[in-house]
Design a protein around this motif. Sequence first.
Motif, PDB file in Angstrom:
ATOM      1  N   ILE A   1      -1.256   0.127   6.424  1.00 35.92           N
ATOM      2  CA  ILE A   1      -1.192   1.439   7.555  1.00 35.92           C
ATOM      3  C   ILE A   1       0.307   1.600   7.837  1.00 35.92           C
ATOM      4  N   GLY A   2       0.880   0.530   7.707  1.00 32.90           N
ATOM      5  CA  GLY A   2       2.336   0.562   7.985  1.00 32.90           C
ATOM      6  C   GLY A   2       3.179   1.247   6.641  1.00 32.90           C
ATOM      7  N   ALA A   3       2.501   0.700   5.668  1.00 34.05           N
ATOM      8  CA  ALA A   3       3.418   1.137   4.283  1.00 34.05           C
ATOM      9  C   ALA A   3       2.978   2.642   4.259  1.00 34.05           C
ATOM     10  N   ALA A   4       2.013   3.043   4.477  1.00 33.13           N
ATOM     11  CA  ALA A   4       1.684   4.644   4.478  1.00 33.13           C
ATOM     12  C   ALA A   4       2.501   5.217   5.234  1.00 33.13           C
TER      13      ALA A   4
ATOM     14  N   GLY B   1       0.195   1.273  -4.823  1.00 32.93           N
ATOM     15  CA  GLY B   1       0.590   0.050  -5.382  1.00 32.93           C
ATOM     16  C   GLY B   1       0.271  -1.123  -4.127  1.00 32.93           C
ATOM     17  N   VAL B   2       0.323  -0.869  -3.068  1.00 32.91           N
ATOM     18  CA  VAL B   2       0.079  -1.787  -1.836  1.00 32.91           C
ATOM     19  C   VAL B   2      -1.225  -2.153  -1.776  1.00 32.91           C
ATOM     20  N   THR B   3      -2.406  -1.030  -1.961  1.00 33.22           N
ATOM     21  CA  THR B   3      -3.755  -1.151  -2.047  1.00 33.22           C
ATOM     22  C   THR B   3      -3.985  -2.061  -3.507  1.00 33.22           C
ATOM     23  N   GLY B   4      -3.506  -1.998  -4.287  1.00 35.12           N
ATOM     24  CA  GLY B   4      -3.704  -2.921  -5.585  1.00 35.12           C
ATOM     25  C   GLY B   4      -3.282  -4.421  -5.060  1.00 35.12           C
ATOM     26  N   LEU B   5      -2.096  -4.511  -4.321  1.00 26.37           N
ATOM     27  CA  LEU B   5      -1.636  -6.073  -4.133  1.00 26.37           C
ATOM     28  C   LEU B   5      -2.843  -6.580  -3.063  1.00 26.37           C
TER      29      LEU B   5
ATOM     30  N   THR C   1       5.862   9.736  -4.915  1.00 24.74           N
ATOM     31  CA  THR C   1       6.437   8.162  -4.657  1.00 24.74           C
ATOM     32  C   THR C   1       5.686   7.633  -3.573  1.00 24.74           C
ATOM     33  N   VAL C   2       5.212   8.591  -2.527  1.00 22.20           N
ATOM     34  CA  VAL C   2       4.280   8.104  -1.289  1.00 22.20           C
ATOM     35  C   VAL C   2       2.922   7.760  -1.936  1.00 22.20           C
TER      36      VAL C   2
END
Length: 127
Positions: free
Chosen positions: A19-22, A45-49, A38-39
């Motif tokens: 949520i913070g990354a979004a 990308g964070v979801t993949g991690l 890019t958003v």
Amino acid sequence: MSKVKSDVVPNLIAAGLLIGAALAATAARQAGWIDGDTVTRIVMGVTGLMLAWYGNRMPKAWVPEAAARRVNRVAGWSQAISGLVYGALWVFAPFDVALWGGVGAIVLGIAVTMGYCVTQARRGAAA
């Protein structure tokens, strides 16, 4: 502290990071620092991690029997690798490739896990 309670904190932290990354990416877009594509790439990308992290944690969350450890190890690796591929595609690949390749990576990770489980179950039934 029970196992359920001890799992809640890391899961809440992971959800908060996503949520913070979004929110950070959205704020950067509104400030004009990055564009909408890019958003999307940052969030995916964070979801993949996160998928890779959960896949890596899976083997540690189950019973320590030898067969169960083997199944969990294969499941953990297949899910972790598929999550990393998913994240990398969303960061670096064109959108169409990221979408279909990412979905394919996740489906393949699930198929490997299920296939190995079925194989182990058949071996156990035959023994």
